[in-house]
Design an enzyme around this catalytic site. Structure first.
Site, PDB file in Angstrom:
ATOM      1  N   TYR A  62       0.943  -1.314   0.054  1.00 37.19           N
ATOM      2  CA  TYR A  62      -0.038  -0.150   0.108  1.00 37.19           C
ATOM      3  C   TYR A  62       0.777   1.182  -0.115  1.00 37.19           C
ATOM      4  CZ  TYR A  62      -4.742  -2.059   0.081  1.00 37.19           C
ATOM      5  OH  TYR A  62      -5.935  -2.813  -0.136  1.00 37.19           O
ATOM      6  N   SER A  63       0.651   2.212   0.810  1.00 40.04           N
ATOM      7  CA  SER A  63       1.320   3.452   0.900  1.00 40.04           C
ATOM      8  C   SER A  63       2.662   3.583   1.036  1.00 40.04           C
ATOM      9  CB  SER A  63       0.518   4.742   1.781  1.00 40.04           C
ATOM     10  OG  SER A  63      -0.738   4.845   1.149  1.00 40.04           O
ATOM     11  N   VAL A  64       3.062   2.465   1.518  1.00 37.21           N
ATOM     12  CA  VAL A  64       4.728   2.406   1.614  1.00 37.21           C
ATOM     13  C   VAL A  64       5.401   2.447   0.406  1.00 37.21           C
ATOM     14  CG1 VAL A  64       6.703   1.114   2.178  1.00 37.21           C
ATOM     15  CG2 VAL A  64       4.479   0.817   3.625  1.00 37.21           C
ATOM     16  N   LYS A  66       4.470   5.144  -1.604  1.00 33.17           N
ATOM     17  CA  LYS A  66       4.379   6.511  -2.088  1.00 33.17           C
ATOM     18  C   LYS A  66       5.814   7.084  -2.110  1.00 33.17           C
ATOM     19  CE  LYS A  66      -0.385   7.808  -1.302  1.00 33.17           C
ATOM     20  NZ  LYS A  66      -1.084   6.546  -0.648  1.00 33.17           N
TER      21      LYS A  66
END
Length: 358
Positions: A62-64, A66
């Site tokens: 997931y957002s890791v 970004k």
């Protein structure tokens, strides 16, 4: 593993034994050296005796992802081909929102949600989703406030990379970052790499509803479109694994995440390979915005792609429990990659064990 870090290993094993974790990897670098490298649990979400989690098992974090997408654009900034304070439309002429590259990177551009409702199949349609963003009206004056660009971040950053460089952000990552630094991670996996993926699973069946929040809220709009981003049938499909949704579908090992941050903590060099300048790392880890985040509904310090914490550490957690960061004060980097979608209490306990021995 260094004996000094045994409490971390014990904590990791306790999480697995208790069932609070069902499949994950954990890697820690301290003082530039890998001191913890653990994997455990199952790769298959269907049954506890499913295929064993291996060091080369990939999982959606997931957002890791970004900061990893941001790093692709920051490499171009470091090379002088992108100006942080230029308007986005200098590189992407169709883009209507009057935001700068810096505002896109720091989640203040005003486009935290895709404006047109799209089905899950849109995940694979890069041109459609970037086209939606180009013509969208911002939700606030760019630069005035932040709201995590939950699903949109990777398309904003990735389209800038594509417009300037010509390559998709997934290909750029593979050729310019993952290759030189020997990182096992990527956006838009090949069929062969998809075979190494762990299946995501819910730690509790209410997890997706809890994460979406109030129907119609900014958070629900940001996390719910395109459809399927919290749905296991989509997340574990070739559609999701093969697409580039860089804000949320980096597939990685824990060790590659900890290695990436070790390179950044060392000023942009890893195993003798310089990727970016120390000046760029310093710029990228400075606080750009400090205040309320309208999507996360709490105060946040945003850097160029990462969250900065009060103890000076910088990195990113992902919805579901994966997390990766560098702690310059204590001299370590941390990568945790899990398939068990739940809260961040697992990481909190591992960090407590780590800090107790430093």
């Amino acid at each position: 593993m260094h004996a000094r870090f045994a409490p971390v290993r014990d904590c990791f094993h306790d999480l697995l034994t208790s069932g609070r974790e069902t499949g994950a990897g954990l890697t820690i670098f301290y003082d530039g050296q890998q001191v913890v490298d653990l994997v455990g649990g199952s790769r298959s979400g269907h049954r506890p005796d499913g295929e064993t989690w291996l060091p080369e098992t990939l999982v959606n974090v997931y957002s890791v992802g970004k900061p990893v997408a941001a790093l692709c654009l920051l490499v171009l900034v470091d090379r002088g081909t992108v100006d942080l304070d230029a308007p986005v439309d200098r590189y992407w002429p169709e883009f209507r929102t009057p935001a700068t590259v810096r505002q896109v990177l720091s989640h203040t551009a005003g486009l935290p949600a895709f404006p047109v409702p799209r089905p899950a199949t849109a995940i694979a349609d890069w041109a459609l989703l970037t086209g939606d963003l180009a013509t969208a009206d911002p939700e606030w004056l760019p630069g005035s406030v932040a709201g995590e660009h939950a699903w949109t971040y990777g398309h904003l950053v990735g389209e800038l990379v594509r417009r300037v460089d010509g390559r998709s952000v997934g290909r750029f990552l593979a050729e310019e970052i993952a290759g030189p630094w020997r990182l096992d991670l990527g956006f838009g996996l090949t069929e062969a790499d998809q075979l190494r993926c762990a299946d995501l699973r819910y730690g509790d069946p209410q997890w997706p509803a809890r994460k979406l929040g109030e129907p119609g809220s900014l958070r629900a709009r940001a996390l719910g479109n395109p459809a399927g981003g919290l749905d296991l049938a989509v997340l574990n499909s070739p559609l999701w694994r093969g697409a580039e949704m860089p804000a949320v579908n980096l597939h990685a090992t824990a060790s590659s995440l900890a290695r990436l941050y070790a390179g950044l903590l060392a000023g942009g060099v890893l195993d003798g390979v310089r990727l970016v300048s120390p000046e760029l790392v310093a710029e990228a880890t400075q606080v750009q915005y400090d205040g309320p985040d309208l999507v996360l509904d709490r105060p946040v310090q945003w850097t160029l792609g990462m969250q900065r914490e009060s103890d000076g550490s910088w990195g990113m957690g992902g919805i579901g429990g994966s997390s990766a960061w560098a702690d310059p004060e204590r001299g370590y980097t941390f990568g945790y990659a899990t398939a068990h979608l739940a809260e961040h209490d697992r990481v909190d306990e591992l960090v407590e064990a780590l800090h107790s021995v430093l």
